[in-house]
Design an enzyme around this catalytic site. Structure first.
Site, PDB file in Angstrom:
ATOM      1  CB  CYS A   1      41.022  29.532  38.679  1.00  0.00           C
ATOM      2  SG  CYS A   1      40.657  27.832  37.698  1.00  0.00           S
TER       3      CYS A   1
ATOM      4  CB  THR B   1      36.016  33.493  42.033  1.00  0.00           C
ATOM      5  OG1 THR B   1      35.505  34.616  41.138  1.00  0.00           O
ATOM      6  CG2 THR B   1      34.956  34.099  43.254  1.00  0.00           C
TER       7      THR B   1
ATOM      8  N   GLY C   1      36.922  33.616  49.619  1.00  0.00           N
ATOM      9  CA  GLY C   1      36.738  34.829  50.573  1.00  0.00           C
ATOM     10  C   GLY C   1      37.068  36.047  49.578  1.00  0.00           C
ATOM     11  CB  SER C   2      38.787  37.376  47.344  1.00  0.00           C
ATOM     12  OG  SER C   2      39.419  36.375  46.750  1.00  0.00           O
TER      13      SER C   2
ATOM     14  CG  PHE D   1      31.291  30.799  42.628  1.00  0.00           C
ATOM     15  CD1 PHE D   1      30.160  30.426  42.711  1.00  0.00           C
ATOM     16  CD2 PHE D   1      31.945  31.563  43.503  1.00  0.00           C
ATOM     17  CE1 PHE D   1      29.120  30.461  43.573  1.00  0.00           C
ATOM     18  CE2 PHE D   1      30.814  31.896  44.464  1.00  0.00           C
ATOM     19  CZ  PHE D   1      29.614  31.381  44.525  1.00  0.00           C
TER      20      PHE D   1
ATOM     21  N   GLY E   1      36.742  41.900  27.095  1.00  0.00           N
ATOM     22  CA  GLY E   1      35.854  41.069  26.331  1.00  0.00           C
ATOM     23  C   GLY E   1      35.039  40.019  26.801  1.00  0.00           C
TER      24      GLY E   1
ATOM     25  NE  ARG F   1      33.618  42.925  33.720  1.00  0.00           N
ATOM     26  CZ  ARG F   1      34.610  43.671  34.312  1.00  0.00           C
ATOM     27  NH1 ARG F   1      35.024  44.820  34.017  1.00  0.00           N
ATOM     28  NH2 ARG F   1      35.157  43.226  35.380  1.00  0.00           N
TER      29      ARG F   1
ATOM     30  CD  GLU G   1      33.170  36.791  32.251  1.00  0.00           C
ATOM     31  OE1 GLU G   1      33.943  37.675  31.902  1.00  0.00           O
ATOM     32  OE2 GLU G   1      33.259  35.527  31.616  1.00  0.00           O
TER      33      GLU G   1
ATOM     34  NE  ARG H   1      37.133  52.771  41.897  1.00  0.00           N
ATOM     35  CZ  ARG H   1      37.383  51.510  42.279  1.00  0.00           C
ATOM     36  NH1 ARG H   1      37.728  50.751  41.332  1.00  0.00           N
ATOM     37  NH2 ARG H   1      37.069  50.920  43.549  1.00  0.00           N
TER      38      ARG H   1
HETATM   39  C1  LIG Z   1      27.823  30.161  37.912  1.00  0.00           C
HETATM   40  C2  LIG Z   1      28.812  30.736  38.224  1.00  0.00           C
HETATM   41  C3  LIG Z   1      29.899  30.605  37.545  1.00  0.00           C
HETATM   42  C4  LIG Z   1      31.235  31.289  37.737  1.00  0.00           C
HETATM   43  N1  LIG Z   1      32.296  31.102  37.036  1.00  0.00           N
HETATM   44  C5  LIG Z   1      33.547  31.710  37.580  1.00  0.00           C
HETATM   45  C6  LIG Z   1      34.758  31.215  36.894  1.00  0.00           C
HETATM   46  O1  LIG Z   1      34.704  30.519  35.818  1.00  0.00           O
HETATM   47  N2  LIG Z   1      36.030  31.735  37.311  1.00  0.00           N
HETATM   48  C7  LIG Z   1      35.911  32.699  38.375  1.00  0.00           C
HETATM   49  O2  LIG Z   1      37.006  32.999  38.665  1.00  0.00           O
HETATM   50  N3  LIG Z   1      34.811  33.131  39.125  1.00  0.00           N
HETATM   51  C8  LIG Z   1      33.665  32.536  38.283  1.00  0.00           C
HETATM   52  N4  LIG Z   1      32.416  33.174  39.078  1.00  0.00           N
HETATM   53  C9  LIG Z   1      32.601  33.920  40.231  1.00  0.00           C
HETATM   54  C10 LIG Z   1      31.880  35.182  40.108  1.00  0.00           C
HETATM   55  O3  LIG Z   1      32.740  35.978  39.174  1.00  0.00           O
HETATM   56  C11 LIG Z   1      31.735  35.817  41.414  1.00  0.00           C
HETATM   57  O4  LIG Z   1      30.647  35.163  41.905  1.00  0.00           O
HETATM   58  C12 LIG Z   1      31.482  37.177  41.284  1.00  0.00           C
HETATM   59  O5  LIG Z   1      32.762  37.837  40.800  1.00  0.00           O
HETATM   60  C13 LIG Z   1      30.958  37.847  42.578  1.00  0.00           C
HETATM   61  O6  LIG Z   1      31.764  37.647  43.572  1.00  0.00           O
HETATM   62  P1  LIG Z   1      31.115  36.819  44.720  1.00  0.00           P
HETATM   63  O7  LIG Z   1      29.934  35.804  44.549  1.00  0.00           O
HETATM   64  O8  LIG Z   1      32.247  36.744  45.896  1.00  0.00           O
HETATM   65  O9  LIG Z   1      30.328  38.152  45.563  1.00  0.00           O
HETATM   66  P2  LIG Z   1      30.742  39.463  46.616  1.00  0.00           P
HETATM   67  O10 LIG Z   1      31.894  39.795  46.113  1.00  0.00           O
HETATM   68  O11 LIG Z   1      30.812  38.777  47.940  1.00  0.00           O
HETATM   69  O12 LIG Z   1      29.358  40.440  46.342  1.00  0.00           O
HETATM   70  C14 LIG Z   1      28.261  40.199  47.158  1.00  0.00           C
HETATM   71  C15 LIG Z   1      27.189  41.370  46.680  1.00  0.00           C
HETATM   72  O13 LIG Z   1      27.961  42.586  47.183  1.00  0.00           O
HETATM   73  C16 LIG Z   1      28.094  43.398  46.024  1.00  0.00           C
HETATM   74  N5  LIG Z   1      29.353  44.450  46.048  1.00  0.00           N
HETATM   75  C17 LIG Z   1      30.466  43.898  46.305  1.00  0.00           C
HETATM   76  N6  LIG Z   1      31.564  44.824  46.475  1.00  0.00           N
HETATM   77  C18 LIG Z   1      30.790  45.792  46.185  1.00  0.00           C
HETATM   78  C19 LIG Z   1      31.165  47.511  46.465  1.00  0.00           C
HETATM   79  N7  LIG Z   1      32.597  47.946  46.487  1.00  0.00           N
HETATM   80  N8  LIG Z   1      30.266  48.296  45.882  1.00  0.00           N
HETATM   81  C20 LIG Z   1      28.767  47.924  45.670  1.00  0.00           C
HETATM   82  N9  LIG Z   1      28.453  46.492  45.930  1.00  0.00           N
HETATM   83  C21 LIG Z   1      29.346  45.879  46.041  1.00  0.00           C
HETATM   84  C22 LIG Z   1      28.240  42.753  44.970  1.00  0.00           C
HETATM   85  O14 LIG Z   1      27.569  43.342  43.634  1.00  0.00           O
HETATM   86  C23 LIG Z   1      27.246  41.641  45.311  1.00  0.00           C
HETATM   87  O15 LIG Z   1      25.725  41.890  45.095  1.00  0.00           O
HETATM   88  C24 LIG Z   1      31.537  32.184  38.789  1.00  0.00           C
HETATM   89  C25 LIG Z   1      30.004  32.530  39.451  1.00  0.00           C
HETATM   90  C26 LIG Z   1      28.900  31.877  39.051  1.00  0.00           C
HETATM   91  C27 LIG Z   1      27.556  32.091  40.210  1.00  0.00           C
END
Ligand SMILES: Cc1cc2nc3c(=O)[nH]c(=O)nc-3n(C[C@H](O)[C@H](O)[C@H](O)COP(=O)(O)OP(=O)(O)OC[C@H]3O[C@@H](n4cnc5c(N)ncnc54)[C@H](O)[C@@H]3O)c2cc1C
Length: 379
Positions: free
Chosen positions: A123, A125, A128-129, A155, A239, A241, A362, A374
């Site tokens: 956990c 995500t 808001g982040s 998520f 890992g 990823r 991931e 970077r």
């Molecule tokens: C089915 C599913 C299962 C998941 N399971 C887990 C889980 O088990 N545990 C967990 O912790 N999370 C989980 N997640 C969450 C997942 O890791 C996040 O959705 C992901 O990291 C993206 O975050 P966000 O959705 O808030 O998108 P945002 O961070 O809001 O991004 C929105 C868009 O902006 C882009 N973006 C953001 N910042 C930048 C930047 N600096 N430069 C360029 N582009 C940028 C992103 O690439 C994306 O295209 C899951 C998500 C899904 C859909």
């Protein structure tokens, strides 16, 4: 330089493919419709050592290399990438406990993680982040006995399904150094879940918000040291990823194999569609891309196994490249099935839906590029 898999690695791949074809493939569609994976599956996989793939042997784990672990995920994804990817998350959690947990924490959680009597979720995500995970707001306030957690995780794969959760929460200052990792067991006071998310793919895995409302956590359930949780969470991701990339690779290979069979059978204009050169070229292009993706993924796994200084960069590059090749391949396979590819019975449309999310989680593929760029600029 030797690109061949060892006999042992081949055997690991074969074992995972066989159990996947026997226990997962025949049920994958039904589980997707039901929106859950029967918990009875996990101990069967754990008997083969898949519950603790890279947990040390003295704790009952398989202590596999990252390379061998990718073979397990590649092979299991030939049966169902959604099930395989869920197993990857559990393994990431088990590895975090084994690497960073105190002896007491390991003794309490690892035996059930290894046998998969207890399934773990990760956990990080929040609503808001996501990409900017270090901006997380879930708080862990100090109490006399430990902590009280308040916040919402979004998520979460296995939310409301898993038996325990590794929760990244803020114990200190803003930013990554104020984050700690804590274990919350299902049934804990103040732990509740949002509704089941209605997703495009990965539908057999339940995804929900995990809500923490003044949830008490014993001091003994802090993973490692206070303020190091973000580092632990990120170390698990290299890992993770590789595994997600391996899931794309296995599913894409399966789709390509199915497409070859289909094209030999399906006739148009009086001959099998496999005889049209334009389509043969597409098959060749897919084969070239998949083989390149496989080699690149295994190189990245080897970098992680050998502790190479640029392992994180290679894991990010492989994740981006292989997940995109995977999605392109299954989409092409759907196209080559014509209208039948669009029907659930043919098993291809599910792979298109399942693989799409591998470009998002991931770390999104944009974030993967950020990691790579970077590193290049630093060098
Ligand atoms: C089915 C599913 C299962 C998941 N399971 C887990 C889980 O088990 N545990 C967990 O912790 N999370 C989980 N997640 C969450 C997942 O890791 C996040 O959705 C992901 O990291 C993206 O975050 P966000 O959705 O808030 O998108 P945002 O961070 O809001 O991004 C929105 C868009 O902006 C882009 N973006 C953001 N910042 C930048 C930047 N600096 N430069 C360029 N582009 C940028 C992103 O690439 C994306 O295209 C899951 C998500 C899904 C859909």
């Amino acid at each position: 330089m030797d690109f061949a898999l060892s006999e042992e690695s081949e055997a690991i791949f074969d074992m995972a493919r066989d159990v996947g074809m026997a226990e997962i493939a025949p049920n994958a569609r039904e589980w997707e419709l039901q929106g859950t994976i029967p918990k009875e599956l996990w101990p069967k996989l754990a008997q083969l050592g898949f519950g603790a793939l890279y947990v040390s042997e003295d704790r009952g784990g398989s202590d596999l290399s990252r390379l061998d672990a990718t073979l397990v995920f590649e092979a299991l994804s030939m049966a169902c990438p959604s099930v395989a990817a869920f197993l990857s998350i559990h393994n990431m959690c088990a590895k975090m406990i084994d690497t960073f947990g105190s002896d007491d924490l390991k003794a309490r959680y690892l035996p059930d993680a290894v046998t998969m009597e207890k399934v773990f979720s990760y956990c990080l995500t929040e609503p808001g982040s996501g990409s900017d995970a270090a901006a997380l707001k879930t708080r862990a306030e100090r109490t006399n006995d430990g902590y009280r957690l308040t916040g919402t995780k979004a998520f979460i794969s296995g939310g409301g399904y898993s038996d325990a959760y590794i929760v990244m929460a803020r114990t200190g200052e803003d930013g990554p150094k104020g984050v700690s990792a804590l274990i919350v067991e299902d049934g804990a006071e103040g732990l509740s879940f949002g509704g089941l998310e209605d997703k495009m793919g990965w539908r057999s895995q339940p995804t929900r918000q995990v809500q923490l409302d003044d949830c008490p956590v014993d001091a003994g359930d802090l993973l490692g040291d206070e303020g190091h949780g973000f580092t632990y969470a990120m170390m698990g991701l290299d890992g993770g990823r590789l595994n997600i990339a391996a899931c794309s690779l296995g599913a894409a290979q399966q789709a390509l194999d199915m497409t070859l069979d289909y094209m030999r059978e399906r006739k148009a204009f009086g001959k099998p569609i496999a005889e049209f050169q334009a389509l043969q070229f597409r098959l060749a292009d897919m084969e070239i891309e998949l083989q390149a993706a496989r080699t690149f993924l295994r190189q990245a796994a080897w970098k992680l196994d050998t502790g190479a200084h640029d392992a994180t960069k290679f894991c990010a590059m492989a994740k981006k490249m292989v997940t995109e090749v995977g999605s392109r391949t299954v989409d092409q396979c759907l196209q080559l099935h014509g209208g039948y590819g669009y029907l659930a019975d043919y098993g291809i449309e599910k792979l298109v839906r399942d693989l799409r999310v591998h470009q998002i989680l991931e770390g999104t593929n944009e974030i993967m590029r950020m990691i790579v760029a970077r590193d290049m600029l630093r060098a």
